[in-house]
Design an enzyme around this catalytic site. Structure first.
Site, PDB file in Angstrom:
ATOM      1  N   ASP A 255       0.894  -1.167   0.000  1.00  0.00           N
ATOM      2  CA  ASP A 255       0.000   0.000   0.000  1.00  0.00           C
ATOM      3  C   ASP A 255       0.925   1.208   0.000  1.00  0.00           C
ATOM      4  OD1 ASP A 255      -1.796   2.053   0.494  1.00  0.00           O
ATOM      5  OD2 ASP A 255      -2.896   0.985   2.065  1.00  0.00           O
ATOM      6  N   HIS A 345     -12.186  -2.450   7.949  1.00  0.00           N
ATOM      7  CA  HIS A 345     -12.096  -1.032   7.566  1.00  0.00           C
ATOM      8  C   HIS A 345     -13.168  -0.711   6.532  1.00  0.00           C
ATOM      9  CE1 HIS A 345     -10.069  -2.019   3.730  1.00  0.00           C
ATOM     10  NE2 HIS A 345      -9.259  -2.815   4.410  1.00  0.00           N
ATOM     11  N   HIS A 349     -12.082   6.270   1.008  1.00  0.00           N
ATOM     12  CA  HIS A 349     -12.001   7.575   1.674  1.00  0.00           C
ATOM     13  C   HIS A 349     -11.741   8.615   0.605  1.00  0.00           C
ATOM     14  CE1 HIS A 349      -7.605   7.188   1.208  1.00  0.00           C
ATOM     15  NE2 HIS A 349      -7.731   5.953   1.651  1.00  0.00           N
ATOM     16  N   GLU A 379     -11.176   0.326  -1.948  1.00  0.00           N
ATOM     17  CA  GLU A 379     -10.165  -0.566  -1.379  1.00  0.00           C
ATOM     18  C   GLU A 379     -10.722  -1.693  -0.522  1.00  0.00           C
ATOM     19  OE1 GLU A 379      -7.655   1.268   1.670  1.00  0.00           O
ATOM     20  OE2 GLU A 379      -8.626   3.180   1.288  1.00  0.00           O
ATOM     21  N   ARG A 401      -5.602  -6.804  -0.084  1.00  0.00           N
ATOM     22  CA  ARG A 401      -6.340  -5.565  -0.349  1.00  0.00           C
ATOM     23  C   ARG A 401      -6.033  -5.156  -1.776  1.00  0.00           C
ATOM     24  NH1 ARG A 401      -5.041  -3.070   3.861  1.00  0.00           N
ATOM     25  NH2 ARG A 401      -3.332  -1.691   3.252  1.00  0.00           N
TER      26      ARG A 401
HETATM   27 MN   LIG Z   1      -6.366   4.200   1.093  1.00  0.00          MN
END
Ligand SMILES: [Mn+2]
Length: 434
Positions: A255, A345, A349, A379, A401
């Site tokens: 990430d 999560h 965003h 995501e 992810r």
């Molecule tokens: Mn992110």
């Protein structure tokens, strides 16, 4: 990449038009931060300050009057300091290059503040800026103390977060161009990581490939700490130690995104260290990929923000049931949030100058509709804790992810991070070409 000073001037006028008459807005760049002894961290201006000025020297303080007239207090020109620390624009540069109507040196900050705030009704600032809040109250008190000499102190502090953050939430064409460039630099960095990984490397050695591609292409710094997580480290959502050995059979979750002109990109990919997904890895990966596609289909103008998350959760939960990690009725499992053990999560965003960018997710208590010009990450993921004994051993320690940066448009979602493999076949083909 820099924008024209007219763009920043227009933003300052637009902000003030959204605030009550007779308000003075104040916002500051932030201070240099010590790393150790006399070494500082590289300075990075406050995103909102930068959005309104394009100015990136530390300690600067901006005042904007109701008509957009702008005053900036800046570090002074100082040949000796500039010999050591580098160029400063000074007051002349602040006016000529950044379109300020007036600039003063920082030691005149208080005088400038008292002059501009005398007679103003409100002082608008980012209420989260505790330091500036105290400073603004001190300026108010100083004016109140001079009431018998005719000074008129402001009566309230206003939070300018809402109007400013709403502006930042909708990206204009110039911002989108920068964000797509940042995204594409990050795409190249992830490709390089997939092509260069070998079992036996340390995670930070793979991280070096990312940083090399970022910097070589103009993204001097990552937008946030790189996550290079092999094996079950991928189940630690913000794993940034990146100091373990990559082993044969591991999945690697990266990430990472470069920052360009203060704009963030944010990409996650998960791929096998040895170039070939194992059967359980491929099964869970496909579930996450299907959730990605289900989410993307909901990223349309007018859809509620929460729709793409809910679509992803439904696919993820169904997949967990199909493969026996959860048992029961899918709707019921969603209702009970049973997926939270594997997916803790949200599915995205806002993205912009901050990687977790500003802007409300709910308006009047409900998830807000997506609008053209918003940039959102997508995501979905699945994380099976290595100690989770409620699932078959083959799944334990798998963390996956998949994340792209999505521009919301009238004609449908546009993937700013386009061109980076995410289908299983495409990843394996890219890695086979090493
Ligand atoms: Mn992110």
């Amino acid at each position: 990449m820099t924008l024209s000073k007219e763009i920043y001037q227009a933003r300052r006028r637009q902000l003030m038009a959204a605030l009550p008459d007779n308000t003075v807005a104040v916002i500051r760049a932030g201070e240099l931060c010590t790393r150790n002894n006399d070494c500082d961290y590289e300075f990075r201006p406050n995103s909102s300050f930068y959005y309104l000025t394009g100015f990136s020297e530390p300690s600067a303080v901006l005042f904007i009057l109701g008509d957009g007239t702008s005053h900036l207090a800046v570090l002074p020109k100082d040949p000796e300091r500039e010999q050591w620390d580098g160029f400063r624009h000074g007051i002349t540069g602040a006016m000529q290059d950044f379109g300020m109507d007036q600039a003063v040196e920082l030691d005149e900050l208080d005088d400038l503040a008292l002059e501009l705030l005398d007679g103003a009704s409100d002082i608008a600032l980012l209420m989260a800026d505790e330091y500036l809040r105290d400073q603004a109250l001190a300026w108010r008190d100083a004016l109140a103390a001079k009431a018998r000499m005719g000074a008129v102190a402001p009566v309230s502090l206003l939070d300018l977060s809402d109007p400013l953050f709403e502006m930042r939430l909708i990206k204009d064409a110039a911002e989108i161009e920068i964000m797509e460039k940042a995204a594409q630099i990050s795409v190249e960095a992830h490709k390089q990581a997939m092509k260069s990984v070998q079992p036996g490397m340390m995670e930070y050695q793979l991280e070096a490939e990312l940083n090399y591609v970022f910097m070589k292409n103009g993204a001097r710094v990552p937008a946030y700490n790189n996550i290079v997580a092999s094996g079950s480290n991928a189940c630690v959502l913000h794993y940034i130690k990146n100091d373990e050995l990559i082993e044969d059979g591991d999945l690697i979750l990266i990430d990472a995104g470069g920052e360009l002109s203060c704009y963030a990109s944010d990409i996650t990919r998960t791929f096998p260290a040895n170039g070939k997904f194992s059967e359980p890895q491929a099964k869970l990966y496909q579930v996450v990929l299907d959730a990605y596609h289900a989410g993307l289909a909901k990223m349309t103008v007018g859809a509620a923000y929460e729709d793409f998350h809910n679509a992803a959760v439904e696919v993820l939960t169904q997949g967990l049931v199909t493969h026996g990690l959860l048992q029961g009725d899918v709707a019921d499992l969603i209702e009970r949030k049973a997926y939270r053990d594997f997916y803790m999560h949200n599915t995205g965003h806002w993205l912009g100058l901050d990687v977790h960018d500003c802007g409300r997710y709910k308006v009047d208590g409900v998830s807000r509709p997506l609008e053209a010009g918003m940039v959102v990450t997508l995501e979905p993921g699945l994380y099976v804790n290595p100690d989770n004994e409620s699932v078959d051993e083959q799944w334990r320690g798998i963390g996956i992810r998949i994340e792209d940066d999505i521009l919301i448009r009238e004609e449908g979602p546009y993937v700013l991070t386009h061109g980076l493999a995410k289908e299983i076949d495409d990843i394996e083909a890219l890695m086979a070409s090493r």
